[in-house]
Design a protein around this motif. Sequence first.
Motif, PDB file in Angstrom:
ATOM      1  N   GLY A 153       0.785  -1.223   0.000  1.00 51.57           N
ATOM      2  CA  GLY A 153       0.000   0.000   0.000  1.00 51.57           C
ATOM      3  C   GLY A 153       0.816   1.271   0.000  1.00 51.57           C
ATOM      4  O   GLY A 153       0.253   2.365   0.033  1.00 51.57           O
ATOM      5  N   ASP A 154       2.159   1.165  -0.031  1.00 51.41           N
ATOM      6  CA  ASP A 154       2.998   2.350  -0.126  1.00 51.41           C
ATOM      7  C   ASP A 154       2.957   2.913  -1.544  1.00 51.41           C
ATOM      8  O   ASP A 154       2.655   2.195  -2.506  1.00 51.41           O
ATOM      9  CB  ASP A 154       4.458   2.021   0.216  1.00 51.41           C
ATOM     10  N   LEU A 155       3.281   4.197  -1.671  1.00 50.87           N
ATOM     11  CA  LEU A 155       3.472   4.813  -2.977  1.00 50.87           C
ATOM     12  C   LEU A 155       4.964   5.004  -3.215  1.00 50.87           C
ATOM     13  O   LEU A 155       5.685   5.469  -2.324  1.00 50.87           O
ATOM     14  CB  LEU A 155       2.784   6.171  -3.060  1.00 50.87           C
ATOM     15  N   ALA A 168       2.006   3.768   3.370  1.00 46.96           N
ATOM     16  CA  ALA A 168       0.559   3.607   3.255  1.00 46.96           C
ATOM     17  C   ALA A 168      -0.144   4.294   4.422  1.00 46.96           C
ATOM     18  O   ALA A 168       0.292   4.190   5.568  1.00 46.96           O
ATOM     19  CB  ALA A 168       0.212   2.120   3.249  1.00 46.96           C
ATOM     20  N   PRO A 169      -1.239   5.016   4.143  1.00 45.47           N
ATOM     21  CA  PRO A 169      -1.989   5.612   5.249  1.00 45.47           C
ATOM     22  C   PRO A 169      -2.684   4.521   6.044  1.00 45.47           C
ATOM     23  O   PRO A 169      -3.079   3.488   5.494  1.00 45.47           O
ATOM     24  CB  PRO A 169      -3.002   6.514   4.544  1.00 45.47           C
ATOM     25  N   PRO A 679      -1.950  -1.805   8.485  1.00 47.11           N
ATOM     26  CA  PRO A 679      -2.790  -2.844   7.889  1.00 47.11           C
ATOM     27  C   PRO A 679      -2.186  -4.236   8.028  1.00 47.11           C
ATOM     28  O   PRO A 679      -1.004  -4.456   7.765  1.00 47.11           O
ATOM     29  CB  PRO A 679      -2.871  -2.418   6.416  1.00 47.11           C
ATOM     30  N   GLY A 680      -3.004  -5.178   8.481  1.00 49.17           N
ATOM     31  CA  GLY A 680      -2.591  -6.570   8.555  1.00 49.17           C
ATOM     32  C   GLY A 680      -1.900  -6.979   9.829  1.00 49.17           C
ATOM     33  O   GLY A 680      -1.687  -8.174  10.054  1.00 49.17           O
ATOM     34  N   VAL A 681      -1.541  -6.043  10.708  1.00 51.41           N
ATOM     35  CA  VAL A 681      -0.768  -6.407  11.885  1.00 51.41           C
ATOM     36  C   VAL A 681      -1.647  -7.058  12.946  1.00 51.41           C
ATOM     37  O   VAL A 681      -1.397  -8.172  13.387  1.00 51.41           O
ATOM     38  CB  VAL A 681      -0.030  -5.187  12.460  1.00 51.41           C
TER      39      VAL A 681
END
Length: 684
Positions: A153-155, A168-169, A679-681
């Motif tokens: 999800g990073d840019l 990622a936000p 996210p996902g943690v």
Amino acid sequence: MYKSAIGVIFYSSVACAAIQPLRFEPHRGQSNSPVLFVARNADGNALFLRNEVIVPLKSAALRIRPLNAQTNSPVEGFNMLPSRSEYYKGTSRQSVEHYSAVRYRNIYPAIDLVYHGRGREIEYDFIVNPGADHSRIRLQFGGADEICETKSGDLVLRVGKDYIIQRAPVAYQDLPTGRRPVQASYRVLPDRSIAFHLGQFDETKPITIDPVLSATYLGGTGADVATATVYDNQGGLWVTGYTFSTDFPNFGDPFSAENKANTDVFVARYHPNGTLDYITYLGGDNDDRATAIAVDQGGAAWITGYTASTNFPTAGGSNQTSNAGVRDIFISRINLAGDRGTGSLWYSTYLGGALTDVANAIAVAPDGNVWIAGYTTSIDFPLIGTSAQAANRGGYDAIVARVDPLAGSNSVIYSTYFGGTSTDVATGITATGNRVLFTGYTMSEDFPTTGDTVQPAYAGRGDAFIASLDSTKVGLDAFDYGTYFGGADTDIAYNIRTDTTGRVYLTGYTMSTDFPVTGTAYQAQKNGDADAFLARLDLSRPAASSLTYSTFYGGNSTDIAYGLAVDNAGRVAISGYTYSNSMPTARPAQAAFGGGFDAFVSYINPNVPGPNGLLFGTYFGGAGTEVAYSVSLDNRGNMAVTGFTTSAEGISAGPDPVQQSSAGFSDGFVAKYALCDIPGVCAQ
């Protein structure tokens, strides 16, 4: 379209090697230019115009433009800094103030855009006020030749030869039932502009989007080291360590505002909102150092370590009111529930014999009693109660002691030596039910062990050990478990914890290639000169099956783990330092090695085998040296890490750190991460 009744903060950052550190200076006609603010340093200027921000990079420039934004937005600096710029033209002089942030008000209806700095980064927040429509936000990155989104999800932006990563936000809401993550992500639109997407959320509650809640320096102009941290049951964060500074911050009506010698203990508490609530010196006329901290059910902090002072403050039912040797252990309790000032020290005692006595660890048992562990070279260490071992068997023996804070002048109600005929040092302790478990390292081939253990014999050039005492029994009968743990080379354990089921967790470092690992290990082989390790044992099982998880953890050089914390789900945080440029990372806040030694912090689920068990792993550090001695978890998904840094910049983070820059040769640091925002943690 989603609207928040309270507010939304969108967080991202643009890494910028040319901005270190940042200060924002308003343009007051210093030159003929449409620039409104400049972020200055010795290497370059980021320019803040009405409709865009120009960030200089090594090979090009990045232009950040909010699309379809209001062109008459008020632009203002806030949080004025003590520094200023002076401009001279002929005989006239112009003095221009500096700020730590710039705010574009109502860049979209009821939405503000705030730029601020974090070491080498420019960060921006979109603050979405009640009734605002966050779907109006669009960002264009002028000068970016490529924009791509990673699987995490990073840019990633390519600007000439430079690559910019925007993390990622992430989002969460604090609800009465606990912290609830909210889905947040970037959207790359066909015109290559960027929008934000939020999943469903409670529109009556605030949303925060930011994986790093805050990070701050802590110190004065001398050397300062934070050694331990712990959350209390109100969500406050306690930090202790030692300082050489005579101007170490004091706050909240301290017990002592004066450093009485070269080195004093310090004790600090941060409010759950991140502000400083209390900080004090604690010490006498000589060297005083804190090594560990714990909190009791009443919210009071227990601190231990060692003192060479003859006038270390004692209070309450002090068991020993004077220093008996070269260095004595101290055990102190600070309670902020009643009187502050001198009244905040409710209990304090010496404990030691004629030589050197040091406490490395402290724990509060369910019954309110306090246990400490460490080592002694004294042959007359005070033995209280019916000890499991009544004499020092080697040059250095481990020691364990128990304090009942309600027992008056006989408050130390139990103590014992523990060890073999060589060196034995206890480094960690934990208490659960009637069982007290402690760990450390031994060079004794005759270290006390019990029959059914995971490793009954000494394996190499120093082994870790695990030992247990039953607090309901006396004498040798109290010793109910003892084992070596290690391989053919050096193995040292620094910390021990238990989970809600009673399983035992251990961390430290190993130089052994044959260190015991399990088939579910995150990392099955040693990678560097020394690797950190994480192990879990279920002592209710037979010895052959009691090691339920064990793994190496490290990169291509030296990696040492000191800190250890376990949450209610059995997920584990470890912290320490690394010299490896290939340290394992996952969803990192800092993906690359910063220089010198870097701190590291990791969050691991031992129930997930192999590489997927690493939920979060990051470097933490600037160009100097960072060591993370301690890590703590609260019950809301927050993780705090503390240690020391010699980096002059690049450590502080968040919109309003308590101390933004280093004040001396080395400073302590306190960093907080919101794990469930990533996210996902917390889903695993």
